[in-house]
Scaffold this active site. Structure first.
Site, mmCIF file in Angstrom:
data_model
loop_
_atom_site.group_PDB
_atom_site.id
_atom_site.type_symbol
_atom_site.label_atom_id
_atom_site.label_comp_id
_atom_site.label_asym_id
_atom_site.label_seq_id
_atom_site.Cartn_x
_atom_site.Cartn_y
_atom_site.Cartn_z
ATOM 1 N N HIS A 2 0.869 -1.178 0.000
ATOM 2 C CA HIS A 2 0.000 0.000 0.000
ATOM 3 C C HIS A 2 0.909 1.232 0.000
ATOM 4 O O HIS A 2 2.014 1.182 0.538
ATOM 5 C CB HIS A 2 -0.840 -0.051 1.285
ATOM 6 C CG HIS A 2 -1.915 0.978 1.389
ATOM 7 N ND1 HIS A 2 -1.671 2.267 1.787
ATOM 8 C CD2 HIS A 2 -3.253 0.895 1.172
ATOM 9 C CE1 HIS A 2 -2.804 2.945 1.812
ATOM 10 N NE2 HIS A 2 -3.785 2.141 1.437
ATOM 11 N N LYS A 29 -10.755 -1.020 10.229
ATOM 12 C CA LYS A 29 -10.859 -2.207 9.365
ATOM 13 C C LYS A 29 -11.187 -3.454 10.175
ATOM 14 O O LYS A 29 -11.349 -4.534 9.633
ATOM 15 C CB LYS A 29 -9.559 -2.420 8.600
ATOM 16 C CG LYS A 29 -9.284 -1.301 7.586
ATOM 17 C CD LYS A 29 -8.053 -1.591 6.782
ATOM 18 C CE LYS A 29 -7.516 -0.370 6.080
ATOM 19 N NZ LYS A 29 -8.180 -0.058 4.820
ATOM 20 N N CYS A 61 -4.697 2.332 -3.838
ATOM 21 C CA CYS A 61 -3.484 2.876 -3.165
ATOM 22 C C CYS A 61 -2.307 1.927 -3.298
ATOM 23 O O CYS A 61 -1.518 1.759 -2.353
ATOM 24 C CB CYS A 61 -3.749 3.174 -1.692
ATOM 25 S SG CYS A 61 -4.922 4.470 -1.436
HETATM 26 N N1 PMP Z 1 -1.922 -0.845 4.458
HETATM 27 C C1 PMP Z 1 -2.836 -1.640 3.915
HETATM 28 C C2 PMP Z 1 -2.429 -3.019 3.480
HETATM 29 C C3 PMP Z 1 -4.147 -1.188 3.772
HETATM 30 O O1 PMP Z 1 -5.060 -1.980 3.237
HETATM 31 C C4 PMP Z 1 -4.484 0.107 4.203
HETATM 32 C C5 PMP Z 1 -5.887 0.661 4.023
HETATM 33 N N2 PMP Z 1 -6.426 0.440 2.750
HETATM 34 C C6 PMP Z 1 -3.491 0.893 4.775
HETATM 35 C C7 PMP Z 1 -2.222 0.393 4.887
HETATM 36 C C8 PMP Z 1 -3.772 2.264 5.276
HETATM 37 O O2 PMP Z 1 -4.648 2.210 6.365
HETATM 38 P P1 PMP Z 1 -5.258 3.519 6.996
HETATM 39 O O3 PMP Z 1 -5.788 4.336 5.870
HETATM 40 O O4 PMP Z 1 -6.324 3.023 7.915
HETATM 41 O O5 PMP Z 1 -4.150 4.206 7.734
#
Ligand code: PMP
Length: 413
Positions: free
Chosen positions: A122, A225, A372
């Site tokens: 990500h 999540k 992302c």
């Molecule tokens: N890492 C992973 C693997 C994710 O799926 C996500 C959220 N899509 C994030 C990081 C970022 O999480 P957050 O936006 O809750 O900080």
């Protein structure tokens, strides 16, 4: 296993309609819905207990502090950390990853030192390192993946040099749902005394994660999540590491004494928690973790695995479907333990945005785009995918609705 219709009653939003159709919510990798117990716990705290934590000697402040610190213990237990000193509350996975990147780099990296990430990350496990590469001249190296989205472990070993200071990888890919070989990564990294950080944003909500068993140095995850509120997350760090990392932000809560002649810092976890924490959200998160623990993480995993396997089987019947992270050749089908609750795909040359928009008209919420993870899209030579992702409250009937919806949309092209 648990009673799915009873479970769904805990999530009132699931019975709402969208464009007059029952909502089919399959965007759980982005965020999960919240059970009533979480909303009730947070409302109750604001109604009856609200006061700033750690600072007051008055009754309310002590009650709020007790709830906040009890939440830390609930998190500790949930991931089986040794001590609550190892549980830092942050705003989410992103902040947890930024915290480690910033503090680790400041304390333990010089120009030319290397950090290894993977091709499936990500952006939140890429961009913080890129910023530090610009500011401090550290070097970012990338574990390549094969066509099925699986890490090339030989290449990983070859990336390690004496300048490698940290390995930071996703436990589960948010795009493909592939479970990465983190045990093997940790074992190999440790033979060179290299610490490992796991991005657990997509693993912690879906199966039991035991940090002592994994033996990772750091683990990041987000409350929202895992059925908790937004704006709260966790950084787990082995105590020895949190002790030696420099602070991330300065301010109240994280200091021992402050003087213009010099300031001393609190011990972890408070050292990394500058400012008023979201103590209502920590209570909400703890309530969510107790909720999933009561259902049983193994039951949740089994249920979601059943849905994922069923969905992959059903989706395979759609002509011209191309999966990412699931072998497209059935003779080669992956065993279930390598794949988790997210499935990414494209169908023929239908633009993912078109597919997503038309499914939305049918009440089916899926995610489309790069998720992302643009470097992963680049790896596959695509701009985006359609992603469906499951949670503990999804049903086989919803998978059927999804597949019927896709079949209907495909006929329009
Ligand atoms: N890492 C992973 C693997 C994710 O799926 C996500 C959220 N899509 C994030 C990081 C970022 O999480 P957050 O936006 O809750 O900080």
């Amino acid at each position: 296993m648990y009673d799915i219709s009873k479970v769904r009653e805990d999530f009132p939003i699931l019975s709402r309609t969208v464009y007059g159709k029952p909502l089919v919510y399959l965007d759980n990798a982005a965020t999960t819905q919240k059970p009533l117990c979480v909303l009730d716990a947070m409302r109750d705290e604001y109604l009856n207990v609200n006061a700033n934590v750690h600072r007051g000697i008055h009754w309310l402040s002590q009650q709020a502090t007790d709830l906040h610190e009890a939440a830390r213990e609930t998190v500790r237990k949930f991931i089986n950390a040794r001590s609550t000193a190892e549980i830092v509350f942050t705003r989410g996975t992103t902040e947890s990853l930024n915290l480690v990147a910033s503090s680790f780099c400041e304390g333990f990296m010089d120009e030319g030192d290397e950090v290894i990430v993977s091709n499936v990350e990500h952006h939140s496990n890429i961009v913080p390192w890129q910023i530090l590469a610009q500011r401090k001249g550290i070097v970012l190296k990338v574990i390549p993946i094969n066509e099925d989205g699986v890490f090339d472990m030989e290449a990983f070993q070859q990336l390690i040099t004496e300048r490698t200071k940290l390995v930071s990888v996703a436990h589960v890919s948010n795009v493909m749902g592939t479970i990465n070989p983190v045990r093997e990564i940790i074992r190999i990294a440790h033979t060179y005394d290299i610490p490992v950080m796991l991005d657990g944003a997509q693993s912690v909500p879906h199966f039991a994660v035991d940090v002592q068993e994994l033996d990772c140095e750091f683990l990041a995850f987000s409350g929202h999540k895992v059925y908790g509120p937004t704006g709260i997350g966790v950084l787990y760090g082995k105590e020895e590491w949190l002790d030696k990392l420099p602070p991330y932000q300065g301010g109240g809560e994280m200091i021992e004494t402050v003087s213009f002649n010099g300031t001393t810092f609190e011990r972890p976890p408070l050292k990394f928690e500058a400012g008023t924490p979201d103590y209502v959200a920590t209570h909400g998160l703890a309530t969510a973790l107790r909720y999933v623990t009561a259902l049983g993480m193994d039951n949740i995993h089994q249920h979601e695995q059943m849905l994922t396997d069923y969905a992959i089987d059903q989706l395979r019947n759609i002509p011209n479907i191309r999966f990412f992270g699931v072998p497209n050749n059935t003779d080669n089908a992956q065993t279930t333990h390598q794949h988790d609750a997210a499935i990414s795909f494209l169908i023929g040359d239908i633009h993912p945005m078109d597919l997503g928009t038309l499914l939305d008209q049918l009440g089916i919420a899926v995610r489309t785009g790069h998720h992302c993870a643009q470097p992963l899209m680049e790896r596959f030579g695509i701009n985006g995918t359609v992603r469906v992702s499951f949670a503990l409250y999804n049903t086989k009937e919803e998978v059927d609705t999804l597949v019927a919806g896709i079949e209907r949309v495909v006929k329009m092209f």
